[in-house]
Structures are given as structure tokens and as C-alpha cells.
Design an enzyme around this catalytic site. Structure first.
Site, PDB file in Angstrom:
ATOM      1  N   ASP A   1      19.803  76.435   6.543  1.00 37.66           N
ATOM      2  CA  ASP A   1      19.654  77.458   5.480  1.00 37.66           C
ATOM      3  C   ASP A   1      19.512  78.824   6.082  1.00 37.66           C
ATOM      4  OD1 ASP A   1      19.015  75.291   3.791  1.00 37.66           O
ATOM      5  OD2 ASP A   1      16.908  75.508   4.373  1.00 37.66           O
TER       6      ASP A   1
ATOM      7  N   HIS B   1      15.281  74.642   6.196  1.00 39.55           N
ATOM      8  CA  HIS B   1      16.123  73.752   6.997  1.00 39.55           C
ATOM      9  C   HIS B   1      16.820  74.646   8.023  1.00 39.55           C
ATOM     10  CE1 HIS B   1      16.369  71.726   2.978  1.00 39.55           C
ATOM     11  NE2 HIS B   1      16.441  70.608   3.648  1.00 39.55           N
TER      12      HIS B   1
HETATM   13  C1  XLS Z   1      16.088  67.076  -1.618  1.00 40.37           C
HETATM   14  C2  XLS Z   1      14.835  67.297  -0.916  1.00 40.37           C
HETATM   15  C3  XLS Z   1      14.905  68.359   0.165  1.00 40.37           C
HETATM   16  C4  XLS Z   1      13.731  68.230   1.090  1.00 40.37           C
HETATM   17  C5  XLS Z   1      13.919  68.901   2.396  1.00 40.37           C
HETATM   18  O1  XLS Z   1      16.138  66.498  -2.692  1.00 40.37           O
HETATM   19  O2  XLS Z   1      13.839  67.589  -1.842  1.00 40.37           O
HETATM   20  O3  XLS Z   1      14.989  69.614  -0.408  1.00 40.37           O
HETATM   21  O4  XLS Z   1      12.562  68.700   0.504  1.00 40.37           O
HETATM   22  O5  XLS Z   1      15.002  68.414   3.084  1.00 40.37           O
END
Ligand code: XLS
Ligand code: NI
Ligand code: NI
Length: 437
Positions: free
Chosen positions: A103, A100
Site C-alpha cells: 500500500d 501493507h
Molecule cells: C482483509 C483483511 C485485511 C487485513 C490485513 O479482509 O481484513 O485488510 O486486515 O491484511
């Protein structure tokens, strides 16, 4: 200085190995159905969990020991963390990662500063990608952590939150393209609601449709040709997420004319939260032509939330790989470990144990799935079960030659149905076990 000085490149040592830092099954160059395992599985590390997971939970703060983290979330720290991430992935031998925007780089005081921070980290990511050959599977934007998204992003009652989210996704698409990302994922985040009394559902869902169209249009404008994914999840953080499950997401994509642009990224733990199994979700997406990628993890059926544990169950990985082999493979998607080490597993080496286990589990699942397919026994048994549709009245119905009136005539003449035969569920289950033990 190396972040993991005691770990070398993880090697394949075979099933007899007891070395905790070796693969027992995952031999990246071993051919399965004529293709190296590496290309079948397309393993990916999730930056948010592996590099940013702290172990915090609603009951207490983080526990992770990460010697490379500074006390503050600074840009320098973020750039240094990129090197740690790539050292980790190089040693593990995963060809892909996902992130993301938030991150990898800290948010600044203003949008402009935030974008500048992201650019600086993306330059470091690009450098490390070039050095190692590790690639970006997909990028995404975090549209849920910042309080400005408390009511959602694309579905917020606050039009400015929608606008900010648009600006954020615009930038995320640009950097995903810059890094040669093979996809871009929308996970709903806070796109949903808690209480219908204060919610205009139609307006919110319309906005989500418009938002995704803007993303598709912008991708075209900048020449980003990666695959878009929509990731179903039924709850957390909101009670009613607009991306509940595969069927719901496919309906949304079709209703808003997005079906040619967006596939699904299916996550195991999200499937179980929706009251489904992951194989159900994969098959549902696959049969409709929406199968994209997988977020590989597992939940705990005794805990009712998205625990994001690493997958260790070979039945699970077999089912997942069977679905992907059936529908033409994972590419351009991959097996992305959207999973985190337990709060109690706080040492850096635990990150290796977790991923090695997940990779071996998926390699084993791939081999079992290929063996099941090579034999064709299971497929033949399913085909047999439906043999009444291969000739006679069944074939005629499938060919569109009948309506209610002609079927009534058929049944009046025949009297009653040909006797049913057993579904043999237990036998089917036993046959699957033949490939496992
Ligand atoms: C959250 C989601 C997230 C997505 C990406 O539960 O799994 O991690 O994979 O935003
Ligand atoms: Ni996910
Ligand atoms: Ni999740």
C-alpha cells in the site's frame, strides 16, 4: 500545500455539538477506569483503505476524488502520499496507523527494486512519525494481489510463490521493526482453496505452519519484539480459508506450536461472515488467552460480503470494549479502522466524517462498557445464574472430586434435579439498555 486545507485539528466539542468535524464523545484525555480514552482505544488508520481505496467494485472503476494522487503509481507519488496520510492522521488525532508493504510503496520490476522503493517510502514514514509522534500499530505484507499468488502464498502449490512470500515477509518484518511497529499481522489472503479435487490440504496447512515459524524465527534473529497476530476470515477470496474463525485459528496455532508467539486480530465483518458475532469471537479468543487486537468495521447483513463499513453502532462498540476491558485492555493492539468510505462518498472530507463517527462510536462504547463494569449488576446476574456451581455438588464437581459413578449415586439419592430457573434473556437485554438510554 495542505491536502485538507479546510479541515483543522478535530476537537472534542461535547454531545451537543452539531459540527460535523468535531468529536461529540471522544475526548482523548478523559479518564475512563483511571486511564485516558486515547490509551484505552489506541485508534489506528488503515493505510490501504484510507490512502489507497479507490471505490472500485466488481461492477465499475474507482470514484474517489483524491487531488494528491498522480495518474501513475510512482515512487514520488507514494512519498508525497505519506505526507497526506500524516496530515490526515494529525488532524484526526489518531495515535497509530497500519499498512501493507504494497500500500505504501509501488512494486518494481524486480524484488530488489521493490525493496528499494519500500525503503524510500519507509524513510518518509519514519520522518513523519518522528515529526508527529504517530506510531505504527502493525505492519503486514500483501501476499494476495500480485498474480504470482493466485494459488496462495505460503500455501501455494508453487514452491517459488512460498519462497517469494518468505522474502517479502522478511523485508516487511525489517521495516516494521525499523518503524518501531508494535505488531505484525498475518491475514490469510489467498491461503485457502476452492476445490478439494486439486488440493493437498495437509501439505498446504503444514506449509503455512512452517512459514509462520520462519517469521517467528526471523523476528527473533533481528530483535523484532512486536506482537504477531493472525486474523481470522472465513471466505473471500477463497471458498475455504485456512484461518476461518477464532476457534479454527487457535487450533492451527496450537497444532503447529505457535501458541506462544501469535495472538488474534479479530475483525467484526469477518466474524459475521463466519456466522458468528464479533463478541463471540472476542470472548472465544479471550478465554483462551489469544485476544490481541481488533479490526474495527461492520458488515451489512443484507449483503453477504466484506463490505468494511465504518462502525456506527454503540451496542457493537460496547460489546467489543467490554471484551477488551475484561481481558486486560487493547495494548499492544488497538482499534484499527479496517474500513472504507462508500463508493458514493468520494470527497476527501468523507474520510474525516467516517473516522470521526467510528471514533465517537468506540468512545461511547468504552464509556458504556465501563459503566456496566462499575455497577457490577450484569456481572452479578451472570454469577447468580451459575450459583449452583459455587457450593454443594457443583463446587465438588469443579474441584474434581467426582466421576460418573459418584454422580449416579448422588442422583439416585436425590431423585431429580433442583428445578431450573429462568434464563431471563430479555431482562439481561433490558439491563444493558439502562446504560445506553
Ligand atoms: C482483509 C483483511 C485485511 C487485513 C490485513 O479482509 O481484513 O485488510 O486486515 O491484511
Ligand atoms: Ni482486517
Ligand atoms: Ni476484512
Amino acid at each position: 500545500m495542505a491536502a485538507f486545507p479546510d479541515v483543522d485539528r478535530i476537537k472534542f466539542e461535547g454531545p451537543k455539538s452539531t459540527n460535523p468535524l468535531a468529536f461529540r464523545v471522544y475526548d482523548e484525555n478523559e479518564l475512563v477506569e483511571g486511564k485516558p480514552m486515547k490509551d484505552h482505544l489506541r485508534f489506528s488508520v488503515a493505510y490501504w483503505h484510507t490512502m489507497r481505496g479507490t471505490g472500485a467494485d466488481p461492477f465499475g472503476p474507482g470514484t474517489m476524488v483524491r487531488p494528491w494522487e498522480g495518474p501513475e503509481d510512482t515512487l514520488d507519488n507514494a512519498i508525497n502520499r505519506v505526507k497526506v496520510a500524516f496530515e490526515f492522521m494529525e488532524k484526526l488525532g489518531t495515535p497509530f496507523y497500519c499498512f501493507h508493504d504494497r500500500d505504501v510503496a509501488p512494486e518494481g520490476e524486480t524484488l530488489a527494486e521493490t525493496n528499494k522503493n519500500l525503503d524510500a517510502v519507509v524513510a518518509a514514514l519514519q520522518q513523519e512519525q518522528e515529526r508527529t509522534g504517530i506510531r505504527l500499530l502493525w505492519g503486514t505484507a500483501n501476499l494476495f494481489s500480485n498474480p504470482r499468488y493466485m494459488h496462495g502464498a505460503a500455501t501455494s502449490c508453487n514452491a517459488d510463490s512460498f519462497a517469494f512470500a518468505a522474502a517479502q515477509v522478511k523485508k516487511a518484518l525489517e521495516v516494521t521493526k525499523q518503524l518501531g511497529g508494535e505488531g505484525y499481522t498475518f491475514w490469510g489472503g489467498r491461503e485457502g482453496y476452492q476445490n478439494l479435487w486439486n488440493t493437498d490440504m495437509k501439505r498446504e496447512v503444514d506449509h503455512l505452519g512452517a512459514f509462520m515459524h520462519m517469521a517467528v524465527d526471523y523476528a527473533k534473529e533481528i530483535g523484532f519484539t512486536g506482537q504477531f497476530y493472525f486474523e481470522p476470515k472465513p471466505k473471500e477470496p477463497t471458498k475455504h480459508q485456512y484461518d476461518f474463525d477464532a476457534a479454527n485459528c487457535i487450533n492451527f496455532l496450537r497444532a503447529y506450536g505457535l501458541e506462544d508467539h501469535v495472538k488474534l486480530n479479530i475483525e467484526t465483518n469477518h466474524a459475521t461472515l463466519a456466522g458468528h458475532t464479533v463478541e463471540h469471537e472476542l470472548e472465544y479468543a479471550g478465554m483462551q488467552g489469544f485476544l490481541g487486537s481488533v479490526d474495527a468495521n461492520t458488515g451489512d447483513l443484507l449483503l453477504g460480503w466484506d463490505t468494511d463499513q465504518f462502525p456506527t453502532d454503540v451496542y457493537l462498540s460496547t460489546k467489543i470494549m467490554l471484551a477488551f476491558l475484561k481481558y486486560g485492555g487493547l495494548a499492544p493492539g488497538g482499534v484499527n479502522f479496517d474500513a472504507k468510505v462508500r463508493r458514493e462518498s468520494f470527497e476527501p472530507v468523507d474520510l474525516f466524517h467516517a473516522h470521526i463517527g467510528g471514533m465517537d462510536t468506540f468512545a461511547a462504547g468504552l464509556k458504556v462498557a465501563a459503566a456496566i463494569r462499575a455497577d457490577g449488576v450484569l456481572e452479578g446476574m451472570v454469577k447468580d445464574r451459575y450459583s449452583s456451581w459455587d457450593s454443594g455438588i457443583g463446587a465438588e464437581i469443579e474441584a474434581g472430586k467426582h466421576g460418573f459413578a459418584s454422580l449416579q449415586n448422588y442422583m439416585l439419592a436425590k431423585g431429580d434435579v433442583t428445578p431450573n430457573v429462568s434464563g431471563r434473556q430479555e431482562l439481561f437485554e433490558n439491563v444493558v439498555n439502562r446504560y445506553i438510554f
